[in-house]
Design a protein around this motif. Structure first.
Motif, PDB file in Angstrom:
ATOM      1  N   TYR A 135       0.736  -1.079   0.184  1.00 50.54           N
ATOM      2  CA  TYR A 135       0.008  -0.106  -0.071  1.00 50.54           C
ATOM      3  C   TYR A 135       0.792   1.383   0.031  1.00 50.54           C
ATOM      4  O   TYR A 135       0.142   2.495  -0.017  1.00 50.54           O
ATOM      5  N   CYS A 136       2.133   1.123  -0.063  1.00 50.52           N
ATOM      6  CA  CYS A 136       3.198   2.146   0.102  1.00 50.52           C
ATOM      7  C   CYS A 136       4.304   2.060  -0.730  1.00 50.52           C
ATOM      8  O   CYS A 136       5.439   2.316  -0.394  1.00 50.52           O
ATOM      9  N   VAL A 143       8.531  -3.160  -6.823  1.00 54.45           N
ATOM     10  CA  VAL A 143       9.490  -2.185  -6.436  1.00 54.45           C
ATOM     11  C   VAL A 143       9.399  -1.936  -4.857  1.00 54.45           C
ATOM     12  O   VAL A 143       8.658  -2.879  -4.136  1.00 54.45           O
ATOM     13  N   TYR A 144      10.129  -1.139  -4.492  1.00 59.19           N
ATOM     14  CA  TYR A 144      10.194  -1.003  -2.942  1.00 59.19           C
ATOM     15  C   TYR A 144       9.289  -0.043  -2.319  1.00 59.19           C
ATOM     16  O   TYR A 144       8.534   0.747  -2.931  1.00 59.19           O
ATOM     17  N   THR A 145       9.088  -0.310  -0.775  1.00 61.04           N
ATOM     18  CA  THR A 145       8.101   0.524  -0.056  1.00 61.04           C
ATOM     19  C   THR A 145       9.019   1.773   0.581  1.00 61.04           C
ATOM     20  O   THR A 145      10.104   1.774   0.591  1.00 61.04           O
ATOM     21  N   THR A 146       7.867   2.509   0.879  1.00 64.55           N
ATOM     22  CA  THR A 146       8.418   3.819   1.620  1.00 64.55           C
ATOM     23  C   THR A 146       8.501   3.561   3.217  1.00 64.55           C
ATOM     24  O   THR A 146       9.639   4.020   3.585  1.00 64.55           O
ATOM     25  N   VAL A 147       7.754   2.608   3.614  1.00 63.64           N
ATOM     26  CA  VAL A 147       7.996   2.278   5.025  1.00 63.64           C
ATOM     27  C   VAL A 147       8.983   1.442   5.315  1.00 63.64           C
ATOM     28  O   VAL A 147       9.344   0.351   4.596  1.00 63.64           O
ATOM     29  N   THR A 148       9.789   1.420   6.256  1.00 63.47           N
ATOM     30  CA  THR A 148      10.664   0.732   6.733  1.00 63.47           C
ATOM     31  C   THR A 148      10.204  -0.566   7.433  1.00 63.47           C
ATOM     32  O   THR A 148       9.107  -0.551   8.250  1.00 63.47           O
TER      33      THR A 148
END
Length: 323
Positions: free
Chosen positions: A48-49, A124-129
């Motif tokens: 979702y991010c 692709v990668y998320t913004t949240v760690t």
């Protein structure tokens, strides 16, 4: 007379409050092994991010042709990647509020990132760690002390042994006494008594060194883009017998490059939502337990926008009737 009526429980399990459904289950289910309950889950929980500004290449799990096109035609290809990479549109707290109790977590270390930060990925990668995500779950659990979540860590991308160690230490530091160590058998009653709320499955060979990590949870992935083919594959899996312990029946459909190119105006959500009615009809006739053909966790996409969660929870009425 329904199963819930014969046990003195007067309402359907579909009507339980979604954010606290475990704590509201009838007493007769408190001693059922957790791996024999019907539990709703979300496939690829953290999509979702996705980071639309990240310049890292499409990850290696994507089709080779898509990787090549992304390398040379990024502005054209990325919109397609995002449309087909998002499997959940709501954040983790919203998913937990909706009744999700199993999270499918794909962990990655971004290429050329000199920090120890870890992220999630799907194309692709998320913004949240990962750390911030786990803290969100911890906050939610603090306000829902009788709910239990199962976190499945898998599909590790770019992690060294040191990053695995740091990730495990993060898990332990975030959840502390809520983290359930490996046990022979667990049920809601003994988890509540011990104060455990988190079960961590870890798909890597380091797990033998940590009592806090449970074995990888088998995920029945049909790898189909049509509901009928997916259901047929899951029925074949059921005939071979259920695994011991936790396992997941994934009712998530899978797109491929051919399908994406032949449906250029659509998204994964379009594909999934159009097939949910058929998939839910299959779910409705499943039953939990330890016997042949039984189910445990059922995971899907866009979990908060379908009736999957209450449908799965209601399957536990079978256990009341069976008693």
């Amino acid at each position: 007379m329904s199963a819930v009526e014969t046990t003195g429980f007067k309402r359907s399990l579909r009507d339980l409050p979604a954010d606290n459904w475990m704590s509201h289950l009838p007493r007769a289910l408190w001693d059922v092994p957790l791996c024999n309950l019907a539990i709703p889950g979300s496939h690829n929980t953290v999509t979702y991010c996705l980071d639309k500004n990240n310049r890292s290449p499409v990850d290696l799990t994507q089709p080779d042709m898509l990787q090549k096109l992304d390398k040379y035609m990024k502005p054209l290809i990325r919109p397609f990647v995002y449309k087909w990479a998002i499997t959940q549109e709501c954040g983790v707290k919203e998913q937990l509020d909706a009744g999700v109790r199993y999270c499918d977590l794909r962990i990655a270390h971004r290429p050329n990132d000199h920090s120890n930060d870890l992220y999630f990925y799907h194309g692709v990668y998320t913004t949240v760690t990962v750390e911030d995500f786990l803290k969100e779950i911890r906050e939610w659990l603090d306000s829902h002390p009788r709910e239990v979540v199962i976190l499945s860590f898998s599909h590790f991308l770019g992690l060294s042994q040191e990053l695995h160690r740091l990730l495990i230490e993060t898990i332990k530091n975030v959840f502390i006494t809520k983290l359930c160590p490996k046990m022979e058998s667990i049920n809601l009653r003994n988890l509540w008594q011990l104060g455990y709320q988190v079960i961590v499955s870890y798909e890597h060979n380091v797990l033998d060194h940590y009592d806090e990590l449970w074995a990888p949870i088998p995920y029945w992935w049909a790898n189909k883009c049509k509901a009928e083919a997916l259901i047929e594959e899951l029925e074949c899996r059921k005939q071979r017998g259920r695994p011991e312990g936790f396992f997941v029946a994934g009712i998530n459909l899978t797109e491929d490059l051919k399908y994406i190119c032949s449906h250029p105006t659509e998204s994964l959500k379009d594909l999934v939502m159009s097939t949910y009615p058929d998939l839910l009809e299959w779910v409705k006739v499943q039953y939990p337990g330890s016997g042949a053909g039984s189910i445990n966790i059922i995971a899907g996409d866009f979990i908060t926008e379908s009736q999957l969660v209450p449908t799965v929870i209601a399957l536990n009425e079978y256990l009341l009737w069976a008693q």
